[in-house]
Every structure is written in C-alpha cells, then in structure tokens.
Design an enzyme around this catalytic site. Structure first.
Site, PDB file in Angstrom:
ATOM      1  N   CYS A   1       0.828  -1.218   0.000  1.00  0.00           N
ATOM      2  CA  CYS A   1       0.000   0.000   0.000  1.00  0.00           C
ATOM      3  C   CYS A   1       0.859   1.263   0.000  1.00  0.00           C
ATOM      4  O   CYS A   1       0.432   2.303  -0.485  1.00  0.00           O
ATOM      5  CB  CYS A   1      -0.938   0.002   1.186  1.00  0.00           C
ATOM      6  SG  CYS A   1      -0.071  -0.259   2.736  1.00  0.00           S
TER       7      CYS A   1
ATOM      8  N   GLU B   1      -2.643   2.477  12.874  1.00  0.00           N
ATOM      9  CA  GLU B   1      -2.263   1.252  13.564  1.00  0.00           C
ATOM     10  C   GLU B   1      -0.820   1.439  14.010  1.00  0.00           C
ATOM     11  O   GLU B   1      -0.091   2.254  13.455  1.00  0.00           O
ATOM     12  CB  GLU B   1      -2.384   0.057  12.628  1.00  0.00           C
ATOM     13  CG  GLU B   1      -3.823  -0.193  12.236  1.00  0.00           C
ATOM     14  CD  GLU B   1      -4.031  -1.534  11.550  1.00  0.00           C
ATOM     15  OE1 GLU B   1      -3.503  -1.704  10.443  1.00  0.00           O
ATOM     16  OE2 GLU B   1      -4.707  -2.401  12.136  1.00  0.00           O
TER      17      GLU B   1
HETATM   18  P1  NAD Z   1      -9.860  -5.727  -0.530  1.00  0.00           P
HETATM   19  O1  NAD Z   1     -10.406  -4.440  -0.057  1.00  0.00           O
HETATM   20  O2  NAD Z   1     -10.458  -6.391  -1.688  1.00  0.00           O
HETATM   21  O3  NAD Z   1      -9.869  -6.793   0.684  1.00  0.00           O
HETATM   22  C1  NAD Z   1      -9.397  -6.482   1.974  1.00  0.00           C
HETATM   23  C2  NAD Z   1     -10.053  -7.390   3.005  1.00  0.00           C
HETATM   24  O4  NAD Z   1     -11.423  -7.049   3.120  1.00  0.00           O
HETATM   25  C3  NAD Z   1     -10.019  -8.878   2.666  1.00  0.00           C
HETATM   26  O5  NAD Z   1      -9.925  -9.644   3.838  1.00  0.00           O
HETATM   27  C4  NAD Z   1     -11.384  -9.053   2.028  1.00  0.00           C
HETATM   28  O6  NAD Z   1     -11.751 -10.392   2.022  1.00  0.00           O
HETATM   29  C5  NAD Z   1     -12.219  -8.215   2.956  1.00  0.00           C
HETATM   30  N1  NAD Z   1     -13.584  -7.796   2.635  1.00  0.00           N
HETATM   31  C6  NAD Z   1     -14.524  -7.531   3.564  1.00  0.00           C
HETATM   32  N2  NAD Z   1     -15.659  -7.162   3.000  1.00  0.00           N
HETATM   33  C7  NAD Z   1     -15.488  -7.191   1.707  1.00  0.00           C
HETATM   34  C8  NAD Z   1     -16.354  -6.895   0.631  1.00  0.00           C
HETATM   35  N3  NAD Z   1     -17.575  -6.423   0.824  1.00  0.00           N
HETATM   36  N4  NAD Z   1     -15.846  -7.057  -0.592  1.00  0.00           N
HETATM   37  C9  NAD Z   1     -14.554  -7.459  -0.779  1.00  0.00           C
HETATM   38  N5  NAD Z   1     -13.721  -7.738   0.238  1.00  0.00           N
HETATM   39  C10 NAD Z   1     -14.177  -7.600   1.471  1.00  0.00           C
HETATM   40  O7  NAD Z   1      -8.308  -5.437  -0.742  1.00  0.00           O
HETATM   41  P2  NAD Z   1      -7.239  -6.312  -1.526  1.00  0.00           P
HETATM   42  O8  NAD Z   1      -7.382  -6.085  -2.987  1.00  0.00           O
HETATM   43  O9  NAD Z   1      -7.253  -7.693  -1.015  1.00  0.00           O
HETATM   44  O10 NAD Z   1      -5.893  -5.624  -1.016  1.00  0.00           O
HETATM   45  C11 NAD Z   1      -5.267  -4.627  -1.679  1.00  0.00           C
HETATM   46  C12 NAD Z   1      -5.662  -3.263  -1.160  1.00  0.00           C
HETATM   47  O11 NAD Z   1      -5.347  -3.156   0.225  1.00  0.00           O
HETATM   48  C13 NAD Z   1      -4.891  -2.167  -1.849  1.00  0.00           C
HETATM   49  O12 NAD Z   1      -5.728  -1.098  -2.164  1.00  0.00           O
HETATM   50  C14 NAD Z   1      -3.877  -1.747  -0.788  1.00  0.00           C
HETATM   51  O13 NAD Z   1      -3.361  -0.458  -0.938  1.00  0.00           O
HETATM   52  C15 NAD Z   1      -4.654  -1.932   0.458  1.00  0.00           C
HETATM   53  N6  NAD Z   1      -3.776  -2.039   1.614  1.00  0.00           N
HETATM   54  C16 NAD Z   1      -3.728  -1.001   2.508  1.00  0.00           C
HETATM   55  C17 NAD Z   1      -2.868  -1.056   3.581  1.00  0.00           C
HETATM   56  C18 NAD Z   1      -2.801   0.056   4.584  1.00  0.00           C
HETATM   57  O14 NAD Z   1      -2.314  -0.166   5.682  1.00  0.00           O
HETATM   58  N7  NAD Z   1      -3.257   1.256   4.278  1.00  0.00           N
HETATM   59  C19 NAD Z   1      -2.036  -2.167   3.759  1.00  0.00           C
HETATM   60  C20 NAD Z   1      -2.106  -3.200   2.831  1.00  0.00           C
HETATM   61  C21 NAD Z   1      -2.990  -3.127   1.758  1.00  0.00           C
END
Ligand code: NAD
Length: 477
Positions: free
Chosen positions: A284, A458
């Site tokens: 991220c 966090e």
């Molecule tokens: P995502 O939003 O699709 O999923 C994140 C989590 O939410 C997963 O556990 C997923 O299963 C869950 N989730 C809960 N409700 C959901 C719903 N209604 N629909 C879909 N998922 C749901 O994210 P991703 O694609 O797995 O991860 C990548 C993203 O995470 C990127 O945008 C990245 O920048 C971000 N990220 C942010 C940080 C931070 O600390 N700011 C750290 C790591 C990743």
C-alpha cells in the site's frame, strides 16, 4: 509441502466449519493447489459473535499485566516458529522467504510492543470546579472487534489487528484474506497455546462480502478495522453506520516520490528500486508516481533500468530470489491494461511490460518513462511491479501534482538539502512521509493514511487508542 492445517477458530475450538463449504488455496508461484480452506457458515459466524462477546468479558476483566504475560508468550511462540510460518507465508503469498521472515519477526515484535503498551493505557485526573469533587478520565477497551485484512502482508496486516485489540483488552473476530489464510491460522495457534481464553480470538473465512455484512450487522461488534482497498472501505463504513461502530480504515495508496535536483542519485536509486519491487509492488505504501527533477531525468532512467535488469525473479522459496509472483492471474491482466493505456497515451516502455513465463503469475518489473498525467496509471493504484516516471521543473508544480489524487497514504522525498526536505514534508498531503528512505512502518510509530487512503492509525500509541473508549467519572465524596 504446505504444512499449515487450515481451520476456523471459534470459541477456542478449531474446526472445518459446520457446512463443509470452502475453496482451494493456490500457490501463486506455481498455480498449484496447496490446501482446502474451510468457510464459516452463518451459524458459525453467529457462534463467533457470541464467543467474542463472552471472550471480551473475560479478557477485559483481566489486568493488563496478566494479558501481557499471555501475549508475550504468544510472541515467543511466533518467534520460535518463525521459519516455519515464513515458509507458509511465502507459499501462499509468493514473496521471497527473506521478506516473509522479516514480516513474521515484525509480528513477534509488534505483539510484545502492544503487550507492554497495554500497561500504559493511562487515563487522567482533572482538577474539579467544586470542592470535594474528584474527576477521573478512564480508558476502557471498546468491545469485540470485527477485523478484515488484505493478503499483501499476511503476517503484519493481521498482527496489527490481533495485538492492537488484545493489548487494549478487546476480543476479535478476524477474517484474514482467503488468499493467505495459513499465516493467520499459525498465529492463532500461537495465541491459543500461550493461554488466550476461549472466544478472545476468533478466525473465520468465507465469501468476504457475506462475512463482513453479517459481522457488521450485529450489535455485538463495536469496532471495525479494515486493511484493504478504498472501495471496500467505503462499503464497510456504510455498513458500520447502522450500529455506529467505530472504524479504522487502512486503505489504498498511490505514493508520490519526489527526487529533487540535488538528490544523491545512486543512493536514491538503490533505495527506490528495492522499495518499488518489494512484494512485486503489492504494497500500500509502494513508491508509485516518480517525479524526477528534469536535470536528472535521463541519468535516473538509465540507473533505474540497469538496476531492474539485475533483479532475480522466481519462486520466493528459492535462494536469492528478490521478486516473486503477483497474487493471482487476474492481476496480470490489470498490469497489461495499465501498460497498454500508458503507451497509447504516449509513455515509453523502457523495460518490462509483459507477463513472464506461463506458470505462476509473474509479471516483469516495468519502467515507464514520460508518462502523461492523464494515463490511468497516474491515478489508479497499480498494486504491482510498474514504475511510471515523469519529470518536473519547479517545487510548486511538483507539490501540486503530488497532491492531486484523492489518496494520501505514503509519500517519499529525496534530497541532500534538509531545508528543502522539511519544506516538502510540510507541503505533502499524506499520512506518512519518508525522507531519503522508505521504512515508514515500525511497531512503535503510527501508520495510516488521510483522505481516501482512510483514517485512524495502527501501531504506536495511536494504534492502541484505536481500540479504546473514554469514560469520565466524577465523584463527590
Ligand atoms: P480488498 O479491499 O479487496 O480486501 C481487503 C479485506 O477485506 C479482505 O480480507 C477481504 O476479504 C475483505 N472484505 C470484507 N468485505 C469485503 C467486501 N464487501 N468485498 C470485498 N472484500 C471484502 O483489498 P485487496 O485487494 O485484497 O488488497 C489490496 C488493497 O489493500 C490495496 O488497495 C492496498 O493499498 C490496500 N492495503 C492497505 C494497507 C494500509 O495499511 N493502508 C495495507 C495493505 C494493503
């Protein structure tokens, strides 16, 4: 061989779920099935909610010292099993073993840090306006937490939630990413063996939208913590509104990197090329939009390309590998789409721009030059090994361009002039700023974004505070 047994943890009991549903877990480096991941049924989720309610009461009633003893034991177990857990992490996520090992060590450190910080959740005494009155402000754990984590840091994304919640005295229902479940399961086993009471940590998997809708609808969960995309953050925040749950949103980013004219170019390139391709760019805080002063641009491009050519790509378990695969096949198409769009709008592909091989989900580290501002990659988070670069001439111009997106997570500045560094730090609209290096995450410092990258932090004292609420007591004795 994949050694973690994938199960749900509900009320202190590990199981395969009540309805036998599930999905295959895939190794992104080979495309092979590693294991079967069980899904929680609606009845399982209800049991997890009840367990978290019961577990919260037990955990809250313990002293911070008692909780710290258990958490420190869990941290010792995580550290003792570091190599084994890191192997699981690399198999499911793809990142090089050395990165995975570092992440598991971070998790042990963060658990210890929160265990100790929980002892320092001080309130305060406020002088009263009336004689005989004592006024006290207490910090209390907020309640059971529903937590969702992305797959890109299978260890640190989940430990920040487990250790933050437990350090504050909360229970948790964690839904790790289905792509990387084994690391969280391994941590759950460490905490259970360390003596965490039943119901304090619950781990479930399923269809993400169904699980989050169910857990957020319940009045039992009092807090939502998400590490994920901005799109999902907006959905969860709306769902949390019905019962006014507090939220911490760690969302997407699109980090600008400003390389000023006086930067030490060799050191800058060593740092940013390593940071860009860490975890195949699926970070991220990944440096994403490279704004390079026009006087350095051509040398920068040559130095960047030379370093890219030396990156060893392969299965993260293999010795010396520096970059692994992307998490899933669908991500390769996204990379191709962003590169094609940039090219069509006038960008040059210096190196990369294509999938590597046909086994696993590898994409070439890609350097794009002279990328116009209207290319999609300049505003959409690529979350992959793509480095779009462009030149700038003046300070005001680069700040305006750097701050032009709704995102505001990480940002990076490279210069030898610390006066210029400070001026840039102050002007950037971001939650994190790295000057001359990119290590913006430690257990003791706040980590989080602003604007559409989310809110709340966090780690650091802010990370503990996120799981606490305030109670004011006034006594007339
Ligand atoms: P995502 O939003 O699709 O999923 C994140 C989590 O939410 C997963 O556990 C997923 O299963 C869950 N989730 C809960 N409700 C959901 C719903 N209604 N629909 C879909 N998922 C749901 O994210 P991703 O694609 O797995 O991860 C990548 C993203 O995470 C990127 O945008 C990245 O920048 C971000 N990220 C942010 C940080 C931070 O600390 N700011 C750290 C790591 C990743």
């Amino acid at each position: 061989m994949y050694s973690e047994k994938l199960e749900l943890l509900i009320d202190g009991v590990w199981s395969a779920g009540s309805e036998g549903k599930g999905e295959d877990l895939i190794n992104p480096a080979t495309g092979e099935v590693l294991a079967r991941l069980p899904h929680a049924s609606v009845a399982d989720l209800d049991r997890a909610l009840e367990a978290s309610d019961k577990g919260f009461k037990v955990w809250k009633a313990m002293t911070a010292q008692q909780r710290a003893v258990i958490m420190n034991k869990a941290a010792d177990l995580i550290e003792a099993r570091k190599n084994e857990i890191a192997r699981t992490l690399t198999q499911e996520n793809g990142k090089p073993l050395v990165e995975a090992t570092g992440e598991v060590q971070f998790s042990a450190d963060a658990t210890r840090w929160y265990a100790e910080e929980g002892k320092r959740a001080y309130g305060r005494i406020v002088p009263a306006r009336l004689p005989g009155v004592r006024q006290m402000v207490f910090k209390e754990p907020i309640g059971p937490v529903a937590a969702f984590a992305a797959w890109n840091f299978p260890a640190s994304n989940v430990i920040r939630k487990i250790a933050g919640a437990l350090g504050a005295g909360c229970s948790i229902i964690l839904k790790p990413a289905e792509e990387t479940p084994g690391t969280a399961v391994a941590f759950g086993r460490c905490f259970q063996e360390a003596g965490v009471p039943a119901g304090v940590i619950n781990i479930v998997f399923g269809v993400p939208a169904e699980v989050s809708t169910h857990l957020l609808r319940s009045p039992i969960t009092r807090k939502v913590s998400l590490t994920g995309s901005t799109a999902v953050g907006k959905i969860l925040q709306k769902q949390a509104a019905d019962t006014l749950k507090r939220c911490t949103m760690e969302l997407g980013g699109h980090a600008p990197v400003i390389v000023h004219a006086d930067a030490d170019l060799e050191k800058t390139l060593d740092t940013i090329v390593a940071a860009k391709f860490r975890n195949a760019g699926q970070v991220c805080t990944s440096p994403t939009r490279f704004f390079v002063h026009e006087s350095l641009y051509e040398t920068f491009i040559d130095g960047f390309a030379a370093r890219v050519s030396r990156i060893k790509i392969g299965n993260g378990l293999d010795e010396g590998v520096q970059m692994g695969p992307m998490i899933a096949a669908r991500r390769l198409d996204v990379m191709d789409g962003l590169v094609a769009d940039a090219k069509a709008k006038g960008a040059g592909v210096v190196t990369g721009g294509e999938r590597l091989g046909n086994k696993g989900y590898f994409y070439a580290p890609t350097l794009l030059r002279d990328v116009p501002e209207d290319a999609r990659i300049m505003s959409e988070e690529p979350f992959g090994p793509l480095a779009p670069t462009t030149r700038f001439s003046t300070f005001d111009e680069v700040i305006e361009r750097a701050n032009s997106l709704p995102y505001g997570l990480a940002s990076f500045v490279f210069t030898r002039d610390m006066g210029l560094a400070q001026k840039t730090e102050m002007a950037l609209d971001a939650g994190l700023v790295g000057v001359n290096h990119t290590m913006v995450s430690t257990p003791e410092t706040p980590f989080g974004g602003v604007n559409e990258s989310g809110y709340g932090s966090e780690s650091g004292i802010e990370g503990l505070e996120a799981y606490m609420r305030t109670k004011f007591v006034t006594e007339l004795g």
